[in-house]
Design a protein around this motif. Sequence first.
Motif, mmCIF file in Angstrom:
data_model
loop_
_atom_site.group_PDB
_atom_site.id
_atom_site.type_symbol
_atom_site.label_atom_id
_atom_site.label_comp_id
_atom_site.label_asym_id
_atom_site.label_seq_id
_atom_site.Cartn_x
_atom_site.Cartn_y
_atom_site.Cartn_z
ATOM 1 N N ALA A 83 -52.558 -60.742 -21.853
ATOM 2 C CA ALA A 83 -52.109 -59.476 -22.426
ATOM 3 C C ALA A 83 -52.051 -58.394 -21.364
ATOM 4 C CB ALA A 83 -53.046 -59.062 -23.566
ATOM 5 N N GLY A 84 -53.062 -58.357 -20.488
ATOM 6 C CA GLY A 84 -53.088 -57.346 -19.432
ATOM 7 C C GLY A 84 -51.938 -57.500 -18.453
ATOM 8 N N ILE A 85 -51.661 -58.754 -18.069
ATOM 9 C CA ILE A 85 -50.538 -58.998 -17.154
ATOM 10 C C ILE A 85 -49.227 -58.559 -17.794
ATOM 11 C CG2 ILE A 85 -49.198 -60.812 -16.023
ATOM 12 C CD1 ILE A 85 -51.864 -62.364 -15.731
ATOM 13 N N GLY A 86 -49.051 -58.905 -19.053
ATOM 14 C CA GLY A 86 -47.824 -58.512 -19.749
ATOM 15 C C GLY A 86 -47.667 -57.008 -19.826
ATOM 16 N N PHE A 87 -48.755 -56.309 -20.114
ATOM 17 C CA PHE A 87 -48.683 -54.845 -20.235
ATOM 18 C C PHE A 87 -48.377 -54.188 -18.893
ATOM 19 C CE2 PHE A 87 -50.670 -50.641 -20.165
ATOM 20 C CZ PHE A 87 -50.031 -50.054 -21.253
ATOM 21 N N ILE A 88 -49.064 -54.617 -17.841
ATOM 22 C CA ILE A 88 -48.845 -54.024 -16.517
ATOM 23 C C ILE A 88 -47.409 -54.238 -16.057
ATOM 24 C CG2 ILE A 88 -49.466 -54.208 -14.078
ATOM 25 C CD1 ILE A 88 -52.335 -54.892 -15.026
ATOM 26 N N GLN A 89 -46.917 -55.460 -16.248
ATOM 27 C CA GLN A 89 -45.544 -55.732 -15.821
ATOM 28 C C GLN A 89 -44.531 -55.005 -16.696
ATOM 29 O OE1 GLN A 89 -45.895 -59.896 -13.426
ATOM 30 N NE2 GLN A 89 -45.108 -60.034 -15.503
ATOM 31 N N SER A 102 -35.561 -51.849 -16.363
ATOM 32 C CA SER A 102 -35.163 -53.201 -16.779
ATOM 33 C C SER A 102 -35.740 -53.468 -18.169
ATOM 34 C CB SER A 102 -35.662 -54.232 -15.757
ATOM 35 O OG SER A 102 -35.127 -53.990 -14.475
ATOM 36 N N TRP A 103 -35.041 -52.994 -19.190
ATOM 37 C CA TRP A 103 -35.600 -52.986 -20.535
ATOM 38 C C TRP A 103 -35.663 -54.371 -21.173
ATOM 39 C CZ3 TRP A 103 -38.231 -48.917 -21.052
ATOM 40 C CH2 TRP A 103 -37.824 -47.718 -20.443
ATOM 41 N N VAL A 104 -34.768 -55.261 -20.773
ATOM 42 C CA VAL A 104 -34.864 -56.630 -21.287
ATOM 43 C C VAL A 104 -36.151 -57.285 -20.803
ATOM 44 C CG1 VAL A 104 -33.787 -58.913 -21.273
ATOM 45 C CG2 VAL A 104 -32.364 -56.860 -21.435
ATOM 46 N N VAL A 105 -36.468 -57.052 -19.536
ATOM 47 C CA VAL A 105 -37.706 -57.591 -18.986
ATOM 48 C C VAL A 105 -38.911 -56.958 -19.672
ATOM 49 C CG1 VAL A 105 -39.054 -57.978 -16.891
ATOM 50 C CG2 VAL A 105 -36.552 -57.930 -16.786
ATOM 51 N N VAL A 106 -38.812 -55.654 -19.939
ATOM 52 C CA VAL A 106 -39.902 -54.955 -20.635
ATOM 53 C C VAL A 106 -40.166 -55.611 -21.983
ATOM 54 C CG1 VAL A 106 -40.585 -52.786 -21.736
ATOM 55 C CG2 VAL A 106 -39.530 -52.762 -19.468
ATOM 56 N N ALA A 107 -39.088 -55.936 -22.702
ATOM 57 C CA ALA A 107 -39.243 -56.571 -24.014
ATOM 58 C C ALA A 107 -39.955 -57.919 -23.892
ATOM 59 C CB ALA A 107 -37.877 -56.754 -24.677
ATOM 60 N N MET A 108 -39.601 -58.693 -22.863
ATOM 61 C CA MET A 108 -40.243 -59.983 -22.666
ATOM 62 C C MET A 108 -41.722 -59.827 -22.308
ATOM 63 S SD MET A 108 -37.918 -62.198 -23.283
ATOM 64 C CE MET A 108 -38.779 -63.634 -22.671
#
Length: 447
Positions: free
Chosen positions: A32-38, A47-53
């Motif tokens: 979860a932390g990795i996903g949030f930081i990225q 890069s909003w598509v990447v943000v969604a992922m």
Amino acid sequence: MATSKPQVSPELSKHYSARMVAVFRYGSLAIAGIGFIQAVIFAALGSWVVVAMELSAFVGGLAIYFLIRRGHLAFGILAGQAALMAIAITMGLILDVPTADAPRISHLYLLVLAALGYLNYQRGKSRAQLVLIGLCLLAFIVLASAPLTSPFVVLPDMARTIGTWANAVMATTLLAVCIHAMQAEFNRKDKFSRDLMTALWNDEFQLAYQPQVDLSQNTIGAEALLRWNSPKRGAVSPVEFIPQAEELGLMVAIGGWVLEQGCRTLAEWSKNPLFRHLSLSINVSASQLMHRDFEAFVRDTLVKTRANPHRLILELTESVLVTDIDLVIAKLDGLRELGITIALDDFGTGYSSLSYLRRLPIQQVKIDRSFVQDAVNSSVSASLVKNVVLMSRDLGHTVLAEGVETIEQHALLARFGCIEFQGYFYGKPMALADFEQRIEARIKRLA
């Protein structure tokens, strides 16, 4: 083997160690932390598509964490793996495609998921878990070998470069943690196995006795429950050590000890007018029952201890029904010829059906605690319990309700026709001396 049948969630009953729970819990927070930081980083880059992922990974990690916190460990791990695997594959196919300057890197997380899955599989064999492990490894091979590209999303060169290094470090670190957890778990199991074998030879096991009562709450018998008080580990839950004993092939020996101790207790009771009416229930595992010498051992134990076989009840769980049913019936017929009563334990939780009830030479059915505890508040459960009682009585079986904890449950079950009961409402498992003193005290009060 007999346990106190503690009320725990199905997932936690699969015997996860505290270390394993911690690995999965903090691993989910790390994801979860990795996903949030990225997500924050790529939001700054637009890069909003990447943000969604990345936010999907963040939500998935948190979902696993909270499922584990609520006790749904096995389900949380399986659901989380499936979701994170889908996210990793999607990122590898659409976002993290290889270029001349940057290789694909997100597929490394598939190895982490496969390693976590393997840890989970070691704790409880599951086809679903095995399939997820295979899919993770297959997806890793495809993404690592095939030069798949995508025209949909093009990330800035800086983002690709930073992301490649960051994800490589993160994935490698998580994989190293998983490998460390595997080694620690193997060492724990090996040490636990040695301690368990030592316990058998050093007489570290004990029996506790949980009262079984009639309609008037007079004690008519007890169930013998296995306990392990280890000098090193303290009181070890049967939920933890019995499956381990099964894996090591020790249950035949441990079960033999339980049977002999129980028969010695019955023999002593037969000498006392206050206790000679009592029966004693002893659980028998499938591995014990199917052992070629089990019937001979029971016969020899009865002779050696001079226990009354008509006061002995052997309880079988429904797991025996997945073996050779004709062989099971033949073995049970042999035990019945000795005068022993056969009970089907935890009825309704496994493989039981009307045809089995009709074919098996049993005299007692024990209704599982889950039905008993729901019967007061659920009309469906109440109807099921009532039907089980009626059906069992029609087949000539006595019915004992397990897990009774309130007077309301007792009254409802009595109204349905149940006449034997067991549960904390009547008494928790206790030492033999306490069990006998309890009966003596009740007799004195009624005198």
